[in-house]
Enzyme design. Structure first.
Site, PDB file in Angstrom:
ATOM      1  N   TRP A  33      -7.187  51.357  15.193  1.00  0.00           N
ATOM      2  CA  TRP A  33      -7.664  50.641  14.005  1.00  0.00           C
ATOM      3  C   TRP A  33      -7.068  49.228  13.947  1.00  0.00           C
ATOM      4  O   TRP A  33      -6.004  48.970  14.503  1.00  0.00           O
ATOM      5  CB  TRP A  33      -7.296  51.409  12.731  1.00  0.00           C
ATOM      6  CG  TRP A  33      -5.814  51.524  12.463  1.00  0.00           C
ATOM      7  CD1 TRP A  33      -4.975  52.510  12.893  1.00  0.00           C
ATOM      8  CD2 TRP A  33      -5.002  50.603  11.716  1.00  0.00           C
ATOM      9  NE1 TRP A  33      -3.685  52.270  12.464  1.00  0.00           N
ATOM     10  CE2 TRP A  33      -3.667  51.117  11.734  1.00  0.00           C
ATOM     11  CE3 TRP A  33      -5.261  49.412  11.035  1.00  0.00           C
ATOM     12  CZ2 TRP A  33      -2.606  50.468  11.091  1.00  0.00           C
ATOM     13  CZ3 TRP A  33      -4.206  48.774  10.401  1.00  0.00           C
ATOM     14  CH2 TRP A  33      -2.902  49.304  10.432  1.00  0.00           C
ATOM     15  N   GLU A  76       8.042  45.428   8.243  1.00  0.00           N
ATOM     16  CA  GLU A  76       7.073  45.389   9.344  1.00  0.00           C
ATOM     17  C   GLU A  76       6.928  43.979   9.920  1.00  0.00           C
ATOM     18  O   GLU A  76       6.684  43.813  11.117  1.00  0.00           O
ATOM     19  CB  GLU A  76       5.712  45.888   8.858  1.00  0.00           C
ATOM     20  CG  GLU A  76       5.682  47.327   8.376  1.00  0.00           C
ATOM     21  CD  GLU A  76       5.826  48.347   9.490  1.00  0.00           C
ATOM     22  OE1 GLU A  76       5.845  47.961  10.673  1.00  0.00           O
ATOM     23  OE2 GLU A  76       5.922  49.546   9.177  1.00  0.00           O
ATOM     24  N   GLU A 113       2.703  47.812  16.240  1.00  0.00           N
ATOM     25  CA  GLU A 113       3.446  47.641  14.985  1.00  0.00           C
ATOM     26  C   GLU A 113       3.024  46.381  14.234  1.00  0.00           C
ATOM     27  O   GLU A 113       3.033  46.346  13.004  1.00  0.00           O
ATOM     28  CB  GLU A 113       4.952  47.584  15.276  1.00  0.00           C
ATOM     29  CG  GLU A 113       5.570  48.914  15.679  1.00  0.00           C
ATOM     30  CD  GLU A 113       5.831  49.810  14.479  1.00  0.00           C
ATOM     31  OE1 GLU A 113       5.746  49.324  13.334  1.00  0.00           O
ATOM     32  OE2 GLU A 113       6.111  50.995  14.676  1.00  0.00           O
ATOM     33  N   HIS A 116       0.633  46.468  11.226  1.00  0.00           N
ATOM     34  CA  HIS A 116       1.086  46.968   9.928  1.00  0.00           C
ATOM     35  C   HIS A 116       1.417  45.823   8.973  1.00  0.00           C
ATOM     36  O   HIS A 116       0.963  45.804   7.826  1.00  0.00           O
ATOM     37  CB  HIS A 116       2.324  47.860  10.106  1.00  0.00           C
ATOM     38  CG  HIS A 116       2.086  49.036  10.994  1.00  0.00           C
ATOM     39  ND1 HIS A 116       3.107  49.825  11.487  1.00  0.00           N
ATOM     40  CD2 HIS A 116       0.937  49.569  11.491  1.00  0.00           C
ATOM     41  CE1 HIS A 116       2.604  50.786  12.239  1.00  0.00           C
ATOM     42  NE2 HIS A 116       1.294  50.649  12.269  1.00  0.00           N
ATOM     43  N   GLU A 166      11.872  54.883  13.001  1.00  0.00           N
ATOM     44  CA  GLU A 166      10.436  55.152  12.925  1.00  0.00           C
ATOM     45  C   GLU A 166      10.148  56.288  11.941  1.00  0.00           C
ATOM     46  O   GLU A 166       9.155  56.261  11.215  1.00  0.00           O
ATOM     47  CB  GLU A 166       9.888  55.504  14.313  1.00  0.00           C
ATOM     48  CG  GLU A 166       9.952  54.373  15.332  1.00  0.00           C
ATOM     49  CD  GLU A 166       8.871  53.333  15.125  1.00  0.00           C
ATOM     50  OE1 GLU A 166       8.202  53.340  14.077  1.00  0.00           O
ATOM     51  OE2 GLU A 166       8.673  52.506  16.027  1.00  0.00           O
ATOM     52  N   THR A 169      10.343  54.879   8.362  1.00  0.00           N
ATOM     53  CA  THR A 169       9.165  54.116   7.954  1.00  0.00           C
ATOM     54  C   THR A 169       7.976  55.043   7.699  1.00  0.00           C
ATOM     55  O   THR A 169       7.165  54.794   6.810  1.00  0.00           O
ATOM     56  CB  THR A 169       8.788  53.041   8.999  1.00  0.00           C
ATOM     57  OG1 THR A 169       8.692  53.650  10.293  1.00  0.00           O
ATOM     58  CG2 THR A 169       9.816  51.930   9.051  1.00  0.00           C
ATOM     59  N   ASP A 198       0.847  56.078  12.537  1.00  0.00           N
ATOM     60  CA  ASP A 198       1.349  55.276  13.666  1.00  0.00           C
ATOM     61  C   ASP A 198       2.861  55.456  13.803  1.00  0.00           C
ATOM     62  O   ASP A 198       3.387  55.633  14.913  1.00  0.00           O
ATOM     63  CB  ASP A 198       1.059  53.789  13.444  1.00  0.00           C
ATOM     64  CG  ASP A 198      -0.379  53.406  13.749  1.00  0.00           C
ATOM     65  OD1 ASP A 198      -1.149  54.269  14.207  1.00  0.00           O
ATOM     66  OD2 ASP A 198      -0.726  52.227  13.526  1.00  0.00           O
ATOM     67  N   GLU A 199       3.557  55.393  12.676  1.00  0.00           N
ATOM     68  CA  GLU A 199       5.016  55.474  12.698  1.00  0.00           C
ATOM     69  C   GLU A 199       5.484  56.850  13.198  1.00  0.00           C
ATOM     70  O   GLU A 199       6.459  56.946  13.949  1.00  0.00           O
ATOM     71  CB  GLU A 199       5.591  55.202  11.304  1.00  0.00           C
ATOM     72  CG  GLU A 199       5.221  53.857  10.711  1.00  0.00           C
ATOM     73  CD  GLU A 199       5.825  52.667  11.427  1.00  0.00           C
ATOM     74  OE1 GLU A 199       6.316  52.801  12.565  1.00  0.00           O
ATOM     75  OE2 GLU A 199       5.826  51.572  10.843  1.00  0.00           O
ATOM     76  N   HIS A 202       5.115  56.930  16.926  1.00  0.00           N
ATOM     77  CA  HIS A 202       6.196  56.166  17.566  1.00  0.00           C
ATOM     78  C   HIS A 202       7.525  56.912  17.476  1.00  0.00           C
ATOM     79  O   HIS A 202       8.335  56.871  18.407  1.00  0.00           O
ATOM     80  CB  HIS A 202       6.321  54.783  16.908  1.00  0.00           C
ATOM     81  CG  HIS A 202       5.116  53.926  17.085  1.00  0.00           C
ATOM     82  ND1 HIS A 202       4.852  52.818  16.300  1.00  0.00           N
ATOM     83  CD2 HIS A 202       4.072  54.023  17.948  1.00  0.00           C
ATOM     84  CE1 HIS A 202       3.712  52.263  16.692  1.00  0.00           C
ATOM     85  NE2 HIS A 202       3.229  52.975  17.680  1.00  0.00           N
TER      86      HIS A 202
END
Length: 227
Positions: A33, A76, A113, A116, A166, A169, A198-199, A202
């Site tokens: 995205w 971020e 990252e 974000h 990570e 977050t 996403d976090e 990661h």
């Protein structure tokens, strides 16, 4: 052999599988995205109406909520600091460019990252609830001042740190999503939820690096974890 050199050797061993790590834990720019997927389309005739809707819904969220979202955004947006720190680790040689597997990983992770901060910054701006100039000044200070997390160039300690960072977050973005959803702010909830995703991805990646190091150099990895 010194501990410093042993860790470089371990990093070189893991580096042989870096393409597998990249394919498993990261997503290409064409498939992942992008910020515009969650923001009003500035080329659309309905752009101003969409912005007005964001501003109206945003009034329903408390000041404490916006303080947290500002904190998440600034965190971020400090990515230049995080990237430069990781590029200095033992076993990472940015002079080799992407022929060094760890450089390839760090740059690709940074690129993911970076989205974000982009989307959160734009959303804060459109909400009309935040003094963006003060946010921008704070971000500039954070990047200009830098920071020292106390892990030096030790990849073991840094991967333990990034694993927890990570996860932290993920928790923050996920909680923002829950509150936004309760207040009927569906777009912001969806955006924060997917950032949290996403976090988490990661977090799993860096935790996997730690697990792999444990297999090769368990005692030193445990000492790094203790530290």
């Amino acid at each position: 052999m010194s501990i410093h050199n042993i860790r470089k050797e371990v990093m070189q061993t893991l580096e042989k599988n870096i393409d597998t790590f990249v394919e498993k834990f990261l997503i290409t720019p064409e498939k992942i995205w992008q910020p515009t997927d969650f923001l009003p389309n500035s080329q659309s005739d309905t752009f101003l109406e969409e912005v007005k809707e964001i501003r109206e819904i945003s009034k329903e969220l408390d000041d404490d909520f916006w303080v947290v979202l500002v904190g998440d955004t600034i965190t971020e947006e400090a990515l230049p600091t995080y990237e430069s720190w990781l590029l200095d680790l033992d076993g990472v040689n940015q002079q080799e460019g992407t022929t060094n597997g760890w450089v390839k990983w760090i740059r690709a992770w940074t690129a993911e990252e970076n989205r974000h901060g982009d989307v959160l910054n734009k959303y804060l701006y459109l909400s009309g609830r935040v003094n963006m100039r003060e946010v921008e000044i704070t971000t500039q200070h954070l990047i200009a001042d830098g920071f020292d997390i106390g892990t030096a160039t030790d990849p073991y300690k840094n991967f333990v740190y990034t694993s927890f960072q990570e996860l932290a977050t993920y928790i923050s973005h996920n909680n923002v999503a829950k509150i936004a959803r309760k207040k009927g702010h569906k777009a912001l909830a969806k955006m924060s939820k997917i950032i949290a995703g996403d976090e988490m991805r990661h977090h799993i990646a860096y935790s996997d690096f730690v697990k792999e190091i444990f297999k090769i150099d368990a005692s030193e990895m445990m000492l790094a974890y203790q530290y």
